[in-house]
Design a protein around this motif. Structure first.
Motif, mmCIF file in Angstrom:
data_model
loop_
_atom_site.group_PDB
_atom_site.id
_atom_site.type_symbol
_atom_site.label_atom_id
_atom_site.label_comp_id
_atom_site.label_asym_id
_atom_site.label_seq_id
_atom_site.Cartn_x
_atom_site.Cartn_y
_atom_site.Cartn_z
ATOM 1 N N PRO A 24 1.003 -1.180 0.116
ATOM 2 C CA PRO A 24 -0.006 -0.036 -0.074
ATOM 3 C C PRO A 24 0.928 1.211 0.023
ATOM 4 C CG PRO A 24 0.245 -0.872 2.323
ATOM 5 C CD PRO A 24 0.681 -1.975 1.286
ATOM 6 N N ALA A 25 0.540 2.487 -0.475
ATOM 7 C CA ALA A 25 1.108 3.523 -0.335
ATOM 8 C C ALA A 25 1.400 3.974 1.269
ATOM 9 C CB ALA A 25 0.308 4.666 -1.173
ATOM 10 N N CYS A 26 2.490 4.344 1.502
ATOM 11 C CA CYS A 26 2.588 4.721 2.765
ATOM 12 C C CYS A 26 1.496 5.545 3.447
ATOM 13 C CB CYS A 26 3.919 5.388 3.175
ATOM 14 S SG CYS A 26 5.359 4.053 2.809
ATOM 15 N N ALA A 27 1.087 6.630 2.757
ATOM 16 C CA ALA A 27 0.049 7.593 3.395
ATOM 17 C C ALA A 27 -1.193 6.833 3.854
ATOM 18 C CB ALA A 27 -0.230 8.647 2.324
ATOM 19 N N THR A 81 5.104 5.919 -2.553
ATOM 20 C CA THR A 81 4.585 6.673 -3.525
ATOM 21 C C THR A 81 3.453 7.459 -3.298
ATOM 22 O OG1 THR A 81 3.694 4.300 -4.095
ATOM 23 C CG2 THR A 81 5.697 5.023 -5.066
ATOM 24 N N PRO A 82 3.062 8.270 -4.026
ATOM 25 C CA PRO A 82 1.853 9.350 -3.762
ATOM 26 C C PRO A 82 0.607 8.402 -3.660
ATOM 27 C CG PRO A 82 2.728 9.870 -5.871
ATOM 28 C CD PRO A 82 3.772 9.008 -5.268
ATOM 29 N N ILE A 83 0.687 7.462 -4.812
ATOM 30 C CA ILE A 83 -0.773 6.872 -5.014
ATOM 31 C C ILE A 83 -0.387 5.326 -5.041
ATOM 32 C CG2 ILE A 83 -1.799 8.558 -6.209
ATOM 33 C CD1 ILE A 83 -0.851 6.886 -8.955
ATOM 34 N N VAL A 103 16.383 -6.736 -6.995
ATOM 35 C CA VAL A 103 15.199 -6.250 -8.118
ATOM 36 C C VAL A 103 14.716 -4.994 -7.805
ATOM 37 C CG1 VAL A 103 12.979 -7.340 -8.978
ATOM 38 C CG2 VAL A 103 14.800 -8.760 -8.417
ATOM 39 N N THR A 104 14.554 -4.342 -9.125
ATOM 40 C CA THR A 104 13.953 -2.902 -9.188
ATOM 41 C C THR A 104 12.388 -3.164 -9.118
ATOM 42 O OG1 THR A 104 14.461 -2.495 -11.297
ATOM 43 C CG2 THR A 104 15.873 -1.605 -9.981
ATOM 44 N N ASP A 105 11.630 -2.461 -8.647
ATOM 45 C CA ASP A 105 10.035 -2.479 -8.760
ATOM 46 C C ASP A 105 9.859 -0.964 -9.106
ATOM 47 O OD1 ASP A 105 7.441 -2.125 -8.397
ATOM 48 O OD2 ASP A 105 7.380 -3.331 -6.606
ATOM 49 N N SER A 106 9.501 -0.840 -10.346
ATOM 50 C CA SER A 106 9.464 0.391 -10.974
ATOM 51 C C SER A 106 8.295 1.251 -10.596
ATOM 52 C CB SER A 106 9.375 0.265 -12.686
ATOM 53 O OG SER A 106 10.563 -0.117 -13.231
ATOM 54 N N PHE A 107 7.106 0.646 -10.011
ATOM 55 C CA PHE A 107 6.070 1.339 -9.523
ATOM 56 C C PHE A 107 6.034 1.472 -7.910
ATOM 57 C CE2 PHE A 107 2.818 1.053 -13.275
ATOM 58 C CZ PHE A 107 3.723 1.609 -14.250
ATOM 59 N N GLN A 108 6.690 0.953 -7.336
ATOM 60 C CA GLN A 108 6.736 1.094 -5.980
ATOM 61 C C GLN A 108 7.961 1.714 -4.987
ATOM 62 O OE1 GLN A 108 3.495 -1.971 -4.445
ATOM 63 N NE2 GLN A 108 5.340 -3.261 -4.938
ATOM 64 N N ALA A 109 8.753 2.333 -6.033
ATOM 65 C CA ALA A 109 9.802 3.127 -5.437
ATOM 66 C C ALA A 109 10.839 2.238 -4.554
ATOM 67 C CB ALA A 109 9.304 4.363 -4.723
ATOM 68 N N THR A 110 10.751 0.976 -4.952
ATOM 69 C CA THR A 110 11.427 -0.077 -3.971
ATOM 70 C C THR A 110 12.577 -1.040 -4.740
ATOM 71 O OG1 THR A 110 9.476 -0.079 -2.609
ATOM 72 C CG2 THR A 110 11.056 -2.120 -2.504
ATOM 73 N N ILE A 111 13.634 -1.125 -3.963
ATOM 74 C CA ILE A 111 14.484 -2.295 -4.487
ATOM 75 C C ILE A 111 14.383 -3.562 -3.398
ATOM 76 C CG2 ILE A 111 16.926 -2.868 -4.895
ATOM 77 C CD1 ILE A 111 17.449 -0.275 -5.458
ATOM 78 N N GLN A 162 14.226 1.602 -0.009
ATOM 79 C CA GLN A 162 13.078 2.428 -0.614
ATOM 80 C C GLN A 162 13.826 3.834 -0.532
ATOM 81 O OE1 GLN A 162 9.991 0.916 2.155
ATOM 82 N NE2 GLN A 162 8.847 -0.016 0.330
ATOM 83 N N SER A 163 12.934 4.687 -1.265
ATOM 84 C CA SER A 163 13.054 6.061 -1.346
ATOM 85 C C SER A 163 12.204 6.713 -2.387
ATOM 86 C CB SER A 163 14.501 6.448 -1.801
ATOM 87 O OG SER A 163 14.579 8.278 -1.897
ATOM 88 N N GLU A 164 11.388 7.763 -1.954
ATOM 89 C CA GLU A 164 10.819 8.597 -2.949
ATOM 90 C C GLU A 164 11.503 8.985 -4.227
ATOM 91 O OE1 GLU A 164 8.616 13.005 -2.618
ATOM 92 O OE2 GLU A 164 7.528 11.373 -1.464
ATOM 93 N N ALA A 165 12.797 9.371 -3.978
ATOM 94 C CA ALA A 165 13.623 9.427 -4.983
ATOM 95 C C ALA A 165 13.388 8.353 -6.525
ATOM 96 C CB ALA A 165 14.984 9.826 -4.911
ATOM 97 N N LEU A 166 13.253 7.267 -5.877
ATOM 98 C CA LEU A 166 13.248 6.175 -6.924
ATOM 99 C C LEU A 166 11.546 5.981 -7.459
ATOM 100 C CD1 LEU A 166 14.890 3.430 -5.147
ATOM 101 C CD2 LEU A 166 15.611 5.199 -6.495
#
Length: 375
Positions: free
Chosen positions: A155-158, A169-171, A190-198, A213-217
């Motif tokens: 889930p998005a952290c928010a 991620t914002p959504i 493994v990179t996760d392109s939609f969840q800003a996570t490795i 994880q980072s919002e920069a990703l």
């Protein structure tokens, strides 16, 4: 390259994502910065054409005298045939065999993104449906087995509960496994392109764990591909990762590095190079020279970075090339010939004539990838 996500994305972030992605990349072509001084044009040849079924090749791995190319990495695969890995020879450049993925729900979105090879020569492939697969040669064919579970849908952290694993991620977006790299101990990153996570799989596979994880990703724009390519640096001190469309400004893409430690902190993230104007960095590979060869899907070029992160040169198509660079996705080296092999993804054009692996002499060999001996 999405598994059961088109409807979810429409609910999360509005309509027309696929169309929006094409618009974004089309607009990028008009914004690409002028090639850096020292750009090199021409000399790109065809290594092999890849079949239009399934098309949209993305992953590439070289092991001995074999070149593995995986696909499809695209939208709209529901109702179409299975994902495949094509096996070529480094010398003959002929299609030697085809590995067909079994067990996909073909009525839903399905794809293979990138691939890697271990010490015994087994091939690992990221499936959007099935997780991390392993293929072992048996006679003239390959035996498929499940190695790692699919990435979790965070889930998005928010919106997450206190203490719950979440995505910065914002959504809320589904997982999209993209690229894979091993370290010498056998961990698979493994990179996760939609969840800003490795994510990281332990030696032997199983369930993935969050490594960084980072919002920069996080990605931005109508097609929010963030974290994309991943490799270890030659000294094995850092993990390098590309971000294709940044959240803050989707026209900006970046190369970052993270210390190769068990639990890096977000503050450890370091910017190596930034691309503006929608150039869309994708996969990359280190040469033995220390140079970093980065595919630019939006610029239809290969950017060559020096050891300090500055752009030393570019590789671009010329009118005399049989097949032009068309949204190149990943690169690998044919060491014996000192050539760079380039996967032509052709995601924007969809031109089946451009589905291919191209080659260009670079006078460089690969920084050897880690190929651990795994259980």
């Amino acid at each position: 390259m999405l598994h059961s996500m088109l409807s979810k994305l429409s609910r999360s972030s509005g309509k027309g994502l696929v169309h929006g992605a094409l618009v974004l990349l089309s607009a990028a072509s008009a914004l690409i910065a002028a090639p850096a001084e020292g750009s090199r044009r021409g000399g790109i040849q065809t290594f092999a054409r890849t079949p239009a079924n399934p098309g949209f090749p993305e992953g590439i791995a070289v092991d001995g005298n074999r070149v593995y190319v995986s696909g499809p990495a695209t939208f709209g695969t529901a109702g179409k045939g299975p994902s495949k890995i094509f096996v070529y020879g480094t010398n003959s450049e002929d299609l030697k065999s085809t590995i067909t993925v079994v067990g996909e729900a073909l009525g839903a979105e399905h794809a293979l993104s990138c691939i890697a090879v271990d010490g015994p020569g087994r091939v690992y492939a990221l499936s959007t449906q099935l997780g991390l697969l392993r293929f072992t040669r048996a006679g003239h064919g390959y035996v498929q087995q499940s190695y790692g579970a699919p990435l979790p849908d965070l889930p998005a952290c928010a919106a997450a509960a206190p203490g719950e694993a979440c995505s910065p991620t914002p959504i809320d977006l589904p997982p999209i496994p993209n690229d894979i790299a091993f370290d010498e101990d056998g961990y698979a990153y493994v990179t996760d392109s939609f969840q800003a996570t490795i994510f990281r799989y332990a030696p032997g596979g199983g369930a993935p764990e969050i490594w960084f994880q980072s919002e920069a990703l996080a990605g931005g724009g109508p097609q929010p591909f963030g974290a994309n390519g991943i490799r270890l640096d030659p000294l094995r001190e850092h993990v390098y990762v590309s971000v294709t469309f940044s959240l803050a400004d989707p026209s900006v893409g970046s190369i970052y590095r993270i210390p190769l430690v068990d639990a890096p902190d977000e503050a450890d993230l370091e910017l190596v190079h930034e691309y503006t104007g929608g150039q869309a960095p994708d996969g990359f590979a280190f040469g033995r020279s220390g140079k970093l060869y980065v595919t630019l899907a939006g610029a239809n070029a290969i950017s060559v970075l020096d050891e300090d992160g500055g752009e030393a040169s570019r590789i671009e198509s010329s009118p005399c090339d049989e097949i032009p660079l068309d949204a190149p996705a990943n690169v690998a080296f044919n060491d014996a010939k000192k050539t760079l092999l380039i996967v032509n993804h052709a995601l924007l054009s969809g031109n089946a004539d451009n589905f291919a692996v191209l080659k260009v002499p670079v006078g460089d060999r690969a920084d050897p990838l880690e190929k651990p001996w795994l259980p």
